[in-house]
Scaffold this active site. Sequence first.
Site, PDB file in Angstrom:
ATOM      1  N   ASP A   9      54.688  25.913  85.124  1.00  0.00           N
ATOM      2  CA  ASP A   9      53.581  26.451  84.345  1.00  0.00           C
ATOM      3  C   ASP A   9      54.236  27.387  83.308  1.00  0.00           C
ATOM      4  O   ASP A   9      55.425  27.728  83.440  1.00  0.00           O
ATOM      5  CB  ASP A   9      52.654  27.238  85.286  1.00  0.00           C
ATOM      6  CG  ASP A   9      51.581  27.997  84.540  1.00  0.00           C
ATOM      7  OD1 ASP A   9      50.954  27.419  83.643  1.00  0.00           O
ATOM      8  OD2 ASP A   9      51.376  29.194  84.853  1.00  0.00           O
ATOM      9  N   LEU A  10      53.499  27.753  82.271  1.00  0.00           N
ATOM     10  CA  LEU A  10      54.108  28.597  81.234  1.00  0.00           C
ATOM     11  C   LEU A  10      53.719  30.080  81.378  1.00  0.00           C
ATOM     12  O   LEU A  10      54.546  30.928  81.726  1.00  0.00           O
ATOM     13  CB  LEU A  10      53.677  28.076  79.855  1.00  0.00           C
ATOM     14  CG  LEU A  10      54.123  28.900  78.655  1.00  0.00           C
ATOM     15  CD1 LEU A  10      55.635  28.862  78.476  1.00  0.00           C
ATOM     16  CD2 LEU A  10      53.436  28.405  77.379  1.00  0.00           C
ATOM     17  N   ASP A  11      52.425  30.342  81.114  1.00  0.00           N
ATOM     18  CA  ASP A  11      51.951  31.732  81.095  1.00  0.00           C
ATOM     19  C   ASP A  11      52.044  32.352  82.488  1.00  0.00           C
ATOM     20  O   ASP A  11      51.463  31.833  83.438  1.00  0.00           O
ATOM     21  CB  ASP A  11      50.488  31.779  80.630  1.00  0.00           C
ATOM     22  CG  ASP A  11      50.325  31.288  79.198  1.00  0.00           C
ATOM     23  OD1 ASP A  11      50.819  31.971  78.299  1.00  0.00           O
ATOM     24  OD2 ASP A  11      49.717  30.226  78.988  1.00  0.00           O
ATOM     25  N   THR A  17      52.609  36.236  79.148  1.00  0.00           N
ATOM     26  CA  THR A  17      51.683  36.267  78.015  1.00  0.00           C
ATOM     27  C   THR A  17      50.299  36.768  78.424  1.00  0.00           C
ATOM     28  O   THR A  17      49.450  36.960  77.562  1.00  0.00           O
ATOM     29  CB  THR A  17      51.549  34.861  77.405  1.00  0.00           C
ATOM     30  OG1 THR A  17      51.550  33.934  78.475  1.00  0.00           O
ATOM     31  CG2 THR A  17      52.677  34.553  76.444  1.00  0.00           C
ATOM     32  N   LYS A  45      43.448  33.609  84.520  1.00  0.00           N
ATOM     33  CA  LYS A  45      44.782  32.998  84.595  1.00  0.00           C
ATOM     34  C   LYS A  45      44.670  31.516  84.930  1.00  0.00           C
ATOM     35  O   LYS A  45      43.980  31.150  85.883  1.00  0.00           O
ATOM     36  CB  LYS A  45      45.643  33.701  85.652  1.00  0.00           C
ATOM     37  CG  LYS A  45      46.168  35.024  85.158  1.00  0.00           C
ATOM     38  CD  LYS A  45      47.168  35.611  86.133  1.00  0.00           C
ATOM     39  CE  LYS A  45      47.713  36.926  85.595  1.00  0.00           C
ATOM     40  NZ  LYS A  45      48.522  37.622  86.595  1.00  0.00           N
ATOM     41  N   SER A 114      51.098  23.069  81.521  1.00  0.00           N
ATOM     42  CA  SER A 114      50.359  24.294  81.187  1.00  0.00           C
ATOM     43  C   SER A 114      48.999  23.977  80.574  1.00  0.00           C
ATOM     44  O   SER A 114      48.838  22.966  79.894  1.00  0.00           O
ATOM     45  CB  SER A 114      51.188  25.108  80.179  1.00  0.00           C
ATOM     46  OG  SER A 114      50.390  26.074  79.536  1.00  0.00           O
ATOM     47  N   ALA A 115      48.047  24.883  80.781  1.00  0.00           N
ATOM     48  CA  ALA A 115      46.719  24.724  80.175  1.00  0.00           C
ATOM     49  C   ALA A 115      46.716  25.147  78.710  1.00  0.00           C
ATOM     50  O   ALA A 115      45.770  24.858  77.972  1.00  0.00           O
ATOM     51  CB  ALA A 115      45.710  25.573  80.943  1.00  0.00           C
ATOM     52  N   LYS A 145      42.975  22.855  85.431  1.00  0.00           N
ATOM     53  CA  LYS A 145      43.345  23.201  86.795  1.00  0.00           C
ATOM     54  C   LYS A 145      42.137  23.886  87.449  1.00  0.00           C
ATOM     55  O   LYS A 145      41.474  24.644  86.752  1.00  0.00           O
ATOM     56  CB  LYS A 145      44.538  24.180  86.805  1.00  0.00           C
ATOM     57  CG  LYS A 145      45.806  23.634  86.154  1.00  0.00           C
ATOM     58  CD  LYS A 145      46.837  24.760  85.947  1.00  0.00           C
ATOM     59  CE  LYS A 145      48.015  24.267  85.119  1.00  0.00           C
ATOM     60  NZ  LYS A 145      48.978  25.328  84.784  1.00  0.00           N
ATOM     61  N   GLU A 169      54.011  28.011  89.823  1.00  0.00           N
ATOM     62  CA  GLU A 169      52.710  28.442  89.314  1.00  0.00           C
ATOM     63  C   GLU A 169      52.404  29.890  89.666  1.00  0.00           C
ATOM     64  O   GLU A 169      52.770  30.344  90.749  1.00  0.00           O
ATOM     65  CB  GLU A 169      51.619  27.598  89.989  1.00  0.00           C
ATOM     66  CG  GLU A 169      50.935  26.595  89.119  1.00  0.00           C
ATOM     67  CD  GLU A 169      50.133  27.176  87.964  1.00  0.00           C
ATOM     68  OE1 GLU A 169      49.791  28.378  87.975  1.00  0.00           O
ATOM     69  OE2 GLU A 169      49.851  26.412  87.039  1.00  0.00           O
ATOM     70  N   ASP A 170      51.706  30.594  88.794  1.00  0.00           N
ATOM     71  CA  ASP A 170      51.295  31.970  89.115  1.00  0.00           C
ATOM     72  C   ASP A 170      49.793  32.085  89.351  1.00  0.00           C
ATOM     73  O   ASP A 170      49.318  33.172  89.683  1.00  0.00           O
ATOM     74  CB  ASP A 170      51.690  32.933  87.982  1.00  0.00           C
ATOM     75  CG  ASP A 170      50.841  32.721  86.756  1.00  0.00           C
ATOM     76  OD1 ASP A 170      50.641  31.538  86.363  1.00  0.00           O
ATOM     77  OD2 ASP A 170      50.347  33.708  86.193  1.00  0.00           O
TER      78      ASP A 170
HETATM   79  C1  G6P Z   1      47.074  29.546  80.434  1.00  0.00           C
HETATM   80  C2  G6P Z   1      46.665  30.986  80.677  1.00  0.00           C
HETATM   81  C3  G6P Z   1      45.189  31.174  80.429  1.00  0.00           C
HETATM   82  C4  G6P Z   1      44.817  30.650  79.057  1.00  0.00           C
HETATM   83  C5  G6P Z   1      45.156  29.163  78.950  1.00  0.00           C
HETATM   84  C6  G6P Z   1      44.849  28.573  77.590  1.00  0.00           C
HETATM   85  O1  G6P Z   1      46.688  28.773  81.493  1.00  0.00           O
HETATM   86  O2  G6P Z   1      46.990  31.382  81.987  1.00  0.00           O
HETATM   87  O3  G6P Z   1      44.888  32.540  80.551  1.00  0.00           O
HETATM   88  O4  G6P Z   1      43.439  30.829  78.799  1.00  0.00           O
HETATM   89  O5  G6P Z   1      46.543  29.003  79.220  1.00  0.00           O
HETATM   90  O6  G6P Z   1      45.710  29.129  76.651  1.00  0.00           O
HETATM   91  P1  G6P Z   1      45.633  28.967  75.087  1.00  0.00           P
HETATM   92  O7  G6P Z   1      46.976  29.436  74.616  1.00  0.00           O
HETATM   93  O8  G6P Z   1      45.413  27.510  74.807  1.00  0.00           O
HETATM   94  O9  G6P Z   1      44.497  29.786  74.610  1.00  0.00           O
HETATM   95 MG    MG Z   2      50.030  30.677  84.542  1.00  0.00          MG
END
Ligand code: G6P
Ligand code: MG
Length: 226
Positions: A9-11, A17, A45, A114-115, A145, A169-170
């Site tokens: 996952d990224l964030d 972030t 998140k 990642s989302a 997710k 994943e967090d």
């Molecule tokens: C991640 C973060 C979420 C965020 C989503 C969409 O999953 O944990 O907090 O809303 O990405 O991010 P974006 O950069 O597309 O707004």
């Molecule tokens: Mg995350």
Amino acid sequence: MNTKGFIFDLDGVIVDTAKYHYLAWKALAKSIGIDFTVHQNEQLKGISRESSLNKILEWGNKTLPKDKFMELMKEKNDQYLSYISKMDENEILPGVTQILDYISKQKHPIALGSASKNSKIILKKVNLINRFNAIIDGNNVTKAKPDPEVFLKAANAISIPANQCVVFEDSVAGIQAANIANMISIGIGNATILNEADFVFKDFTEIHQDFLENLIKTKKEELKKV
Ligand code: G6P
Ligand code: MG
């Protein structure tokens, strides 16, 4: 050799972030008279941008016409982009570069799951984009997710069967998605919050080489829960 696929996952896993999402959502919420707390930010998140705004409106007891909703999403993202435009390699979370080094040295493929629709911008900013064999993000999926779509697509992109994939994943929703996909789920963060994960570590500096070696050579079904 037993090849595993590693999906990150990224964030909150590669970079922190969440603090920028928080600042951008807080300003946005304030502009429409809604108070937004750190606790509420936790619940966003892993949740898509659209679902995040829906939740904030729900918390503030507000409904908006579609065009205003779209306008606010853009406003939030513009603000968020201004924060991430200042990011650099110093924002990579502890131990991430080392684990990426280890995995690629052992020749296991690495994917992003990642989302976020901003994932490529962020990975470029922190100079990690070339470390991924595949990037599946909010631009490639229709279901958020805990739906496993993002991880199944990532596994497919690196040609590794789901039960041979390891997900870092967090978020609770992300751990649930990895479990539904029948992948090995590794939580990064708080063990109480992420109690559905197969394993949880506070951060990547706690993941030692012997753990990874064991993970690579053992089938998901045989891995002992910690
Ligand atoms: C991640 C973060 C979420 C965020 C989503 C969409 O999953 O944990 O907090 O809303 O990405 O991010 P974006 O950069 O597309 O707004
Ligand atoms: Mg995350």
